[in-house]
Each structure stands twice: as C-alpha cells, then as structure tokens.
Design an enzyme around this catalytic site. Sequence first.
Site, PDB file in Angstrom:
ATOM      1  N   ARG A 228     -30.217  11.985  31.234  1.00 11.00           N
ATOM      2  CA  ARG A 228     -31.645  11.748  30.999  1.00 11.00           C
ATOM      3  C   ARG A 228     -32.109  12.820  30.012  1.00 11.00           C
ATOM      4  NH1 ARG A 228     -35.594  11.984  36.169  1.00 11.00           N
ATOM      5  NH2 ARG A 228     -35.110  14.177  35.984  1.00 11.00           N
TER       6      ARG A 228
ATOM      7  N   PHE B  88     -27.494  10.623  36.521  1.00 14.56           N
ATOM      8  CA  PHE B  88     -27.780  10.770  35.090  1.00 14.56           C
ATOM      9  C   PHE B  88     -26.880  11.843  34.471  1.00 14.56           C
ATOM     10  CE2 PHE B  88     -32.437   9.506  36.166  1.00 14.56           C
ATOM     11  CZ  PHE B  88     -32.086   8.155  36.182  1.00 14.56           C
TER      12      PHE B  88
ATOM     13  N   TYR C  72     -45.664  18.301  29.487  1.00 13.95           N
ATOM     14  CA  TYR C  72     -46.092  18.558  30.874  1.00 13.95           C
ATOM     15  C   TYR C  72     -46.029  20.061  31.180  1.00 13.95           C
ATOM     16  CZ  TYR C  72     -45.547  19.145  35.881  1.00 13.95           C
ATOM     17  OH  TYR C  72     -45.669  19.601  37.163  1.00 13.95           O
TER      18      TYR C  72
ATOM     19  N   GLY D 141     -33.706  15.725  28.103  1.00 18.77           N
ATOM     20  CA  GLY D 141     -34.574  16.824  28.537  1.00 18.77           C
ATOM     21  C   GLY D 141     -34.147  17.496  29.828  1.00 18.77           C
TER      22      GLY D 141
END
Length: 325
Positions: A278, A206, A141, A280
């Site tokens: 999470r 997270f 992205y 990344g």
Amino acid sequence: MKILVTGGAGYIGSVVTEELIAAGESVVVFDNLSQGHRAAVHPRAAFVYGDLADRTAVEALFLAHQPAAVMHFASNTLVGESMKAPFKYLGDNITNGLNLLQTAVAHGVRRFVLSSTANLFDDPERIPIDENERIVPGSPYGESKYILERYLYWLDRIYGFRYAALRYFNAAGATEERGEDHDPETHLIPLVLQVALGKREQISIFGDDYPTRDGTCIRDYIHVADLAQAHILALNALDSGSRRYNLGNGLGFSVREVVAACRKVTGHPIPEVVTARRPGDPATLIASSSTIREELGWEPRFPDIETIVATAWQWHKAHPDGYTG
Ligand code: UFG
C-alpha cells in the site's frame, strides 16, 4: 470539570468519553456524525450535533456548556485518503481545528488535549520512536496534525494555553460497550475479524517484501482503553505545563503476527493473500512511550496482542453490523 470532547461519537473519542465519565468527569460531546455513531456516545454525556466548520455553532456550544477543557478528536483520519484528497486534510482539518482553538481561547479555556498521530514520523532514524525524533509527516493527514501541534505551541507561548499532543501509534481493541466501526473500514484488525465473522473471504496482506522479520509491516498496537487513560493523565497534568507524548506499547507486531493472533483468538482459519504494497506504508513503526511512563506513570493494561484482539473480537461478535446493527 466539564470537558468538551469533539468527535466523541467516534472510535477513540467515544472510549475516552466513557473513561472520563467513569473517572467522575462531566462531558459534552460535539460531533457531526459523519464518521461517528450516536449510539457510541455514553448515555451520561451531553450530546450536541454540529460541525466544527460552523463557527456560529461552535460559539453557541461554548456559550451553552462553558467547558473547562477540550479534547479534540473530530478529524478526517485516513492517511491514504489524504494523499488523494489533500484539501480535505490541509483544508478542513486545519480550519475546523482553528475554529475550535479560536473559540476556546476567546472563552478563556486554557486546557486542551490533541489527538495527534505517529504519521508525524514517516522516516524515523531510531526505533523505538521517541519524542526527540525529527518530524517528517508522512501525508497531508500527518501534516494537518503537525500544523495543529504548531498552533498549540504558539497559543501556549502567547496565552499560556496548556496542551498535550498525544501521538498515537495503532489504536486497537474495544471496551465492553464501544469498539471500532468505520465505513469504509481500512484498519487491519477489524478487517481480519470480518473474515472470522464470515463477512469477507480473506485478508489481503499489503506486501511481504519489507525489511522486517517476516517481510510484512510492523506496527505498535495500543489498546484504546490504555489510550484513554493516557488522555486523562495528560489532562490532569496540564497545570504543570504543556507536553507531547508518543503513545504505543513499545512492542511491534507484523501483519502476519496480527493475523496469527486473530486465528488463535477466533479459531477461524482466516485465509490470506499477499497483494501489492500500500503506497506510503513505512516498514516499521514502534513507539517509545518511556516519557509518558516516567512523567505520568502511564502503564498499558493490555499490552499483549492476543488480549487486544480478544477485546475487539468480543465487541465485533456482539455487534456484527457495528453500531447500526
Ligand atoms: N494492512 C494489510 N491489509 C489490510 C489492512 C492493513 O496488510 O487489509 C497492513 C497495512 O499495510 C499496515 C498494517 O496493516 O502495514 C496496519 O494498517 P492500518 O491501516 O490498520 O494502520 P496504519 O498503520 O496504516 O495507520 C495507523 C492509523 C493512522 C495513523 C497511522 C500512523 O490508522 O491514523 O497508524 O502511522 F496515522
């Protein structure tokens, strides 16, 4: 000036459209409604349903509306998804952007604002992150946005195509009429507010073992209306040259601090549970926006996290099922 807003039915694009219209501009929104909502489009904006992948449709759009400037929001935008489906990002985001850029150049458009991202800075050497930070995209992205920034650089050199690349940190909050409605929702503030609305039992945090003050990730939350103002200032400054700005409040809040602000604003206990990190997620991302402040006089009107959350809460309470409710 007629402005083409791609993705003007989405969260940020719809708020920018609202602010452009309030500033007296004329807007045409182009959106395939894959993530956006028809109801999010300002009633005074022209709406064209279509897909940037369809070059003929893009050509027809420019012929019919002859925009003087383009603001490009239409995009796949999820960091995590891009790690699982890279071609959706390194393919579609790029080819759709190229269709738009080639058509804009062919029609003599020379003003362009790109919705870019803080995901260009996956491994910052200095916090807060300014425009001199080395670029290390954190995902396909982020890479797709960086590739579009590079195309813009060359189009400026070759055609005098003036652009602003605005690297947003964490867009949040709502205006009275427009807010965040993603399906699936992955962003922290709307997920926490879903707990307060009784639509979710608890919020998952997270990871709480990051090297931060309370172990949870720190992010720079910027109100979507402040982002919108930055777009308008950047557009109006293009005649004096292309530019790239990092856009945030310059203040970082941890996940736990955001949850605490949501508890205070909503009065709901909002149960939390700590789960795995999470993949990344960098520990800390905070923007230095001193360049846009100094060059364009941009000043956030809603810098404080409780105010940002309160505007989001107002919108979600009024639209508990989002735009489709
Ligand atoms: N988080 C949780 N629980 C959740 C959801 C999120 O703990 O249920 C945490 C995340 O781990 C992160 C923080 O809350 O630490 C913010 O997460 P978001 O998903 O709301 O936002 P991101 O920082 O991951 O992503 C945002 C934009 C991206 C952009 C990126 C730039 O959504 O488009 O910032 O770094 F690329």
